[in-house]
Design a protein around this motif. Structure first.
Motif, PDB file in Angstrom:
ATOM      1  N   ASN A   1       0.841  -1.196   0.000  1.00  9.24           N
ATOM      2  CA  ASN A   1       0.000   0.000   0.000  1.00  9.24           C
ATOM      3  C   ASN A   1       0.881   1.254   0.000  1.00  9.24           C
ATOM      4  O   ASN A   1       1.091   1.910   1.029  1.00  9.24           O
ATOM      5  CB  ASN A   1      -0.936  -0.009   1.215  1.00  9.24           C
ATOM      6  CG  ASN A   1      -1.878  -1.185   1.196  1.00  9.24           C
ATOM      7  OD1 ASN A   1      -2.302  -1.617   0.125  1.00  9.24           O
ATOM      8  ND2 ASN A   1      -2.205  -1.715   2.354  1.00  9.24           N
TER       9      ASN A   1
ATOM     10  N   ASN B   1       1.760   4.909  -2.004  1.00  5.65           N
ATOM     11  CA  ASN B   1       1.274   5.917  -2.932  1.00  5.65           C
ATOM     12  C   ASN B   1       2.409   6.890  -3.241  1.00  5.65           C
ATOM     13  O   ASN B   1       3.526   6.761  -2.720  1.00  5.65           O
ATOM     14  CB  ASN B   1       0.058   6.649  -2.363  1.00  5.65           C
ATOM     15  CG  ASN B   1       0.325   7.178  -0.957  1.00  5.65           C
ATOM     16  OD1 ASN B   1       1.456   7.497  -0.626  1.00  5.65           O
ATOM     17  ND2 ASN B   1      -0.716   7.245  -0.141  1.00  5.65           N
TER      18      ASN B   1
ATOM     19  N   ASP C   1       4.025   8.667  -0.254  1.00  3.57           N
ATOM     20  CA  ASP C   1       5.003   7.892   0.517  1.00  3.57           C
ATOM     21  C   ASP C   1       6.370   7.910  -0.142  1.00  3.57           C
ATOM     22  O   ASP C   1       7.406   8.010   0.534  1.00  3.57           O
ATOM     23  CB  ASP C   1       4.511   6.453   0.673  1.00  3.57           C
ATOM     24  CG  ASP C   1       3.234   6.382   1.486  1.00  3.57           C
ATOM     25  OD1 ASP C   1       3.047   7.241   2.357  1.00  3.57           O
ATOM     26  OD2 ASP C   1       2.417   5.472   1.221  1.00  3.57           O
TER      27      ASP C   1
ATOM     28  N   ALA D   1      -7.133   0.416   0.054  1.00  2.18           N
ATOM     29  CA  ALA D   1      -6.241   1.199   0.909  1.00  2.18           C
ATOM     30  C   ALA D   1      -6.496   2.702   0.736  1.00  2.18           C
ATOM     31  O   ALA D   1      -6.552   3.464   1.712  1.00  2.18           O
ATOM     32  CB  ALA D   1      -4.788   0.862   0.595  1.00  2.18           C
ATOM     33  N   THR D   2      -6.669   3.124  -0.528  1.00  4.41           N
ATOM     34  CA  THR D   2      -6.914   4.550  -0.789  1.00  4.41           C
ATOM     35  C   THR D   2      -8.227   5.003  -0.181  1.00  4.41           C
ATOM     36  O   THR D   2      -8.307   6.040   0.502  1.00  4.41           O
ATOM     37  CB  THR D   2      -6.913   4.815  -2.301  1.00  4.41           C
ATOM     38  OG1 THR D   2      -5.672   4.370  -2.862  1.00  4.41           O
ATOM     39  CG2 THR D   2      -7.090   6.284  -2.589  1.00  4.41           C
TER      40      THR D   2
ATOM     41  N   SER E   1      -9.832   3.639   2.224  1.00  2.46           N
ATOM     42  CA  SER E   1      -9.768   3.574   3.689  1.00  2.46           C
ATOM     43  C   SER E   1      -9.131   4.831   4.252  1.00  2.46           C
ATOM     44  O   SER E   1      -9.603   5.386   5.268  1.00  2.46           O
ATOM     45  CB  SER E   1      -8.975   2.344   4.121  1.00  2.46           C
ATOM     46  OG  SER E   1      -9.591   1.166   3.663  1.00  2.46           O
ATOM     47  N   GLN E   2      -8.057   5.277   3.596  1.00  2.00           N
ATOM     48  CA  GLN E   2      -7.423   6.506   4.059  1.00  2.00           C
ATOM     49  C   GLN E   2      -8.359   7.704   3.926  1.00  2.00           C
ATOM     50  O   GLN E   2      -8.429   8.560   4.812  1.00  2.00           O
ATOM     51  CB  GLN E   2      -6.138   6.747   3.268  1.00  2.00           C
ATOM     52  CG  GLN E   2      -5.058   5.697   3.523  1.00  2.00           C
ATOM     53  CD  GLN E   2      -3.831   5.906   2.659  1.00  2.00           C
ATOM     54  OE1 GLN E   2      -3.793   6.835   1.852  1.00  2.00           O
ATOM     55  NE2 GLN E   2      -2.829   5.044   2.829  1.00  2.00           N
TER      56      GLN E   2
ATOM     57  N   LEU F   1     -10.911   7.486   6.664  1.00  2.00           N
ATOM     58  CA  LEU F   1     -10.340   7.848   7.961  1.00  2.00           C
ATOM     59  C   LEU F   1     -10.202   9.365   8.093  1.00  2.00           C
ATOM     60  O   LEU F   1     -10.474   9.934   9.160  1.00  2.00           O
ATOM     61  CB  LEU F   1      -8.974   7.169   8.130  1.00  2.00           C
ATOM     62  CG  LEU F   1      -8.999   5.651   8.355  1.00  2.00           C
ATOM     63  CD1 LEU F   1      -7.582   5.089   8.394  1.00  2.00           C
ATOM     64  CD2 LEU F   1      -9.733   5.303   9.650  1.00  2.00           C
ATOM     65  N   ARG F   2      -9.768  10.004   7.010  1.00  2.00           N
ATOM     66  CA  ARG F   2      -9.673  11.462   7.052  1.00  2.00           C
ATOM     67  C   ARG F   2     -11.060  12.107   7.233  1.00  2.00           C
ATOM     68  O   ARG F   2     -11.215  13.089   7.976  1.00  2.00           O
ATOM     69  CB  ARG F   2      -9.004  11.987   5.778  1.00  2.00           C
ATOM     70  CG  ARG F   2      -7.509  11.692   5.723  1.00  2.00           C
ATOM     71  CD  ARG F   2      -6.823  12.564   4.688  1.00  2.00           C
ATOM     72  NE  ARG F   2      -7.277  12.244   3.335  1.00  2.00           N
ATOM     73  CZ  ARG F   2      -6.675  11.378   2.532  1.00  2.00           C
ATOM     74  NH1 ARG F   2      -5.595  10.716   2.950  1.00  2.00           N
ATOM     75  NH2 ARG F   2      -7.130  11.158   1.304  1.00  2.00           N
TER      76      ARG F   2
END
Length: 363
Positions: free
Chosen positions: A28, A30, A33, A232-233, A235-236, A239-240
């Motif tokens: 995961n 991007n 990172d 994953a994207t 989910s982020q 979360l934000r």
């Protein structure tokens, strides 16, 4: 520090697509990172030059491919011998079945007996293994020469071998046609010539279908990798969004909410206690109306008598148990005496009955 050591914004997504998506296990990562860890992009590029798509090193992948090729060759050779062995065994089994139902002609009987004898001697010879000096004596002291004497005559073996080739070809043809009809049920009504023509292309068809399955699996794997990245994207992002909602809730909610919750909790607690007390009061009222003083006294008398009767029954049971335990101590000798007493009593009753009948008849 050279500029090539870092990951530029335009290069980050390219590295992520070329290296992480194809040659390395799913991760995961991007572009952000990679930008935050510039030396990591160079590590990924260097690592991609030494591993293949499966993640193995190039040397190990080459050795693995060679080992798989050798295993495939050995497996092919073993499958050929195994198929021939099973076909011969099926011929012998069919022969045993036919002997139970019909009488075979002498040629068929001679063929199967020669084949069975040759197969049995060959198998026993192989089990004995190569003879070496200093080796322990074989089972029953048999040697290969002893078994070779049991071989069928060379004329019979040559005749059997020529016919065996035809029989094996016929069995294999039947199996091939069965496999063809299983793969393509519409071929069941075709002629043998058309079936044979289809059999020549069946291997190519199976290879093509296998390749399609492998391509589908590869596409599925790529889609799974893409799905994991999307998960994953997303989910982020979620979360934000949750963090933002939590911050807004903390800033804009009512300051007196905690006090209001405490007052509501106290009110519900008091109301619950009142309901419990009311239910208990109703229960006591029902018991008071149902059981008067006279009824309670009668119930006590009945209970006392029942308990007295139970105690008497328990005492009787205890006495009976003691008597039974006394009889059990006597063992088998007491059982024999009981049986003998029972027989004598029965005989006495029979004689008394006979005497009464005799007296009746006499008078």
């Amino acid at each position: 520090m050279a500029s090539g050591d870092f990951c530029l914004p335009g290069e980050g997504m390219e590295i992520l697509q070329q290296v992480c998506s194809k040659q390395l296990p799913p991760c995961n990562l991007n572009e952000e990172d990679l930008l935050q860890n510039p030396y990591f992009s160079k590590l990924l590029l260097s690592l991609s030059q030494h591993v293949d798509e499966s993640g193995l090193s190039l040397t190990l992948a080459k050795e693995q491919a060679q080992a798989r090729k050798e295993i495939r060759l050995h497996r092919t050779a073993w499958l050929r011998s195994e198929i021939l062995q099973r076909v011969i065994q099926e011929l012998l089994v069919d022969y045993y079945v036919k002997t139970q139902d019909t009488n075979l002609i002498p040629e068929d009987k001679k063929f199967h007996e020669t084949l069975e004898q040759r197969l049995l001697v060959t198998e026993l010879t192989r089990l004995l293994g190569p003879s070496q000096e200093g080796e322990m004596p074989s089972l029953l002291g048999l040697e290969k020469e002893d078994l070779l004497e049991l071989m069928p005559p060379s004329e019979d073996f040559g005749w059997m071998r020529a016919r065996l080739q035809l029989e094996v070809e016929e069995q294999l043809k039947k199996k091939c046609f069965t496999l063809l009809c299983y793969h393509d049920p519409s071929s069941d009504t075709d002629s043998e010539t058309l079936k044979a023509a289809k059999m020549w292309k069946l291997a190519e068809v199976l290879v093509s279908e296998k390749q399609q399955c492998q391509d589908t699996k590869s596409q599925q794997k790529e889609r799974m990798v893409l799905l994991e990245k999307q998960i994953a994207t997303y989910s982020q992002v979620l979360l934000r969004c949750l963090a933002l909602l939590h911050r807004l809730l903390q800033e804009h909610r009512l300051k007196t909410q905690s006090e209001l919750d405490r007052i509501n909790a106290q009110y519900l607690e008091i109301k619950c206690s009142a309901m419990v007390l009311k239910l208990r009061m109703e229960e006591l009222k029902i018991l008071s109306d149902t059981y008067t003083a006279e009824k309670v006294e009668v119930h006590r008398l009945i209970r006392g008598r029942l308990e007295g009767a139970i105690r008497l029954q328990e005492q009787d049971m205890e006495k009976s148990q003691q008597v039974l335990n006394t009889y059990e101590v006597l063992g088998e000798e007491f059982d024999r005496l009981v049986k003998e007493y029972t027989q004598l009593k029965q005989a006495t009753e029979n004689k008394c009955w006979a005497l009464q009948e005799f007296n009746k008849a006499y008078h």
